[in-house]
Design an enzyme around this catalytic site. Structure first.
Site, PDB file in Angstrom:
ATOM      1  N   PRO A 154     -35.483 -36.330  88.882  1.00 50.48           N
ATOM      2  CA  PRO A 154     -36.097 -35.310  88.019  1.00 50.48           C
ATOM      3  C   PRO A 154     -37.415 -35.755  87.395  1.00 50.48           C
ATOM      4  O   PRO A 154     -38.167 -34.915  86.898  1.00 50.48           O
ATOM      5  CB  PRO A 154     -35.026 -35.072  86.944  1.00 50.48           C
ATOM      6  N   CYS A 155     -37.711 -37.061  87.428  1.00 47.13           N
ATOM      7  CA  CYS A 155     -38.965 -37.545  86.828  1.00 47.13           C
ATOM      8  C   CYS A 155     -40.185 -36.939  87.511  1.00 47.13           C
ATOM      9  O   CYS A 155     -41.078 -36.411  86.859  1.00 47.13           O
ATOM     10  CB  CYS A 155     -39.046 -39.066  86.911  1.00 47.13           C
ATOM     11  N   HIS A 156     -40.222 -37.020  88.841  1.00 51.53           N
ATOM     12  CA  HIS A 156     -41.401 -36.538  89.577  1.00 51.53           C
ATOM     13  C   HIS A 156     -41.053 -35.726  90.824  1.00 51.53           C
ATOM     14  O   HIS A 156     -41.914 -35.461  91.650  1.00 51.53           O
ATOM     15  CB  HIS A 156     -42.297 -37.720  89.964  1.00 51.53           C
ATOM     16  N   GLY A 157     -39.769 -35.380  90.975  1.00 53.61           N
ATOM     17  CA  GLY A 157     -39.387 -34.454  92.035  1.00 53.61           C
ATOM     18  C   GLY A 157     -39.086 -35.053  93.389  1.00 53.61           C
ATOM     19  O   GLY A 157     -38.977 -34.309  94.373  1.00 53.61           O
ATOM     20  N   PRO A 181     -43.345 -37.624  95.978  1.00 51.68           N
ATOM     21  CA  PRO A 181     -44.088 -38.839  95.602  1.00 51.68           C
ATOM     22  C   PRO A 181     -43.497 -40.154  96.102  1.00 51.68           C
ATOM     23  O   PRO A 181     -44.243 -41.099  96.376  1.00 51.68           O
ATOM     24  CB  PRO A 181     -44.056 -38.806  94.062  1.00 51.68           C
TER      25      PRO A 181
END
Length: 201
Positions: free
Chosen positions: A155-158, A172
């Site tokens: 959930p931090c950057h998908g 990412p």
């Protein structure tokens, strides 16, 4: 002349005594300093292999253990999940695990020694966040799209990973989840952090 001989002897005695006392003092001073450089029992324990009982792990269930202060995920997969991995080859960045994120015995389509069990570090290869285990029926919870078959979502950057820990394209994270060294010591026990008993065929 006689006094000169006595003085020389006395000088040698004093010099030797001073050297011995000084050396002992230096040694006594260095012992605490050197001991601070030695790893503590706790530090050694943190780096030690961890034996895990997987006999109680149900299909679809994930067990989390700590090794070297990092989470290790052990996921038991069913036949449908295992058979469906090849269908995602076009969607993931490194389908054949060519990037060195796993030992030789996990360089296969399942990324494991035993297809039934996936063992990976639960750390995203992007910035070190910990992804969540997002089952197929949790697609709405994490807004992962109708084609989501289950896997891991950061959930931090998908970033998204499938149930073999392979990273999807267009996110990412640059590489698959890392497979730590491990070996099975019995049908129901696995040793994380030591693979010295695994023979390359």
């Amino acid at each position: 002349m006689h006094n000169e001989g006595v003085n020389n002897e006395r000088r040698r005695f004093l010099t030797t005594s001073a050297s011995v006392v000084g050396g002992a003092g230096a040694l006594a001073t260095s012992v605490p300093f050197v001991s601070t450089l030695m790893p503590s029992a706790r530090a050694k324990a943190i780096g030690a292999p961890v034996e895990v009982d997987i006999g109680d792990l149900e299909i679809g269930e994930r067990k989390i253990v700590k090794w070297r202060g990092r989470p290790v995920w052990i996921l038991r997969r069913d036949d449908a999940t295992i058979d469906g991995l090849s269908e995602l080859d076009e969607d993931v960045k490194d389908p054949m695990s060519e990037v060195q994120q796993q030992p030789f015995y996990a360089r296969n389509e399942y990324r494991s020694q035993r297809a039934e069990y996936l063992i990976v570090l639960g750390i995203c290869t992007h910035l070190g966040c910990s992804p969540v285990y997002a089952r197929k029926d949790e697609v709405e919870t994490y807004q992962l799209g109708a084609d989501w078959q289950g896997g891991f979502f950061c959930p931090c950057h998908g970033s998204r990973f499938d149930l073999a820990g392979r990273v999807f394209k267009g996110v990412p994270a640059p590489a698959n989840l890392v497979v730590p060294p491990h070996q099975y010591v019995s049908d129901t026990r696995v040793l994380i952090g030591d693979d010295s008993g695994v023979v390359q065929s």
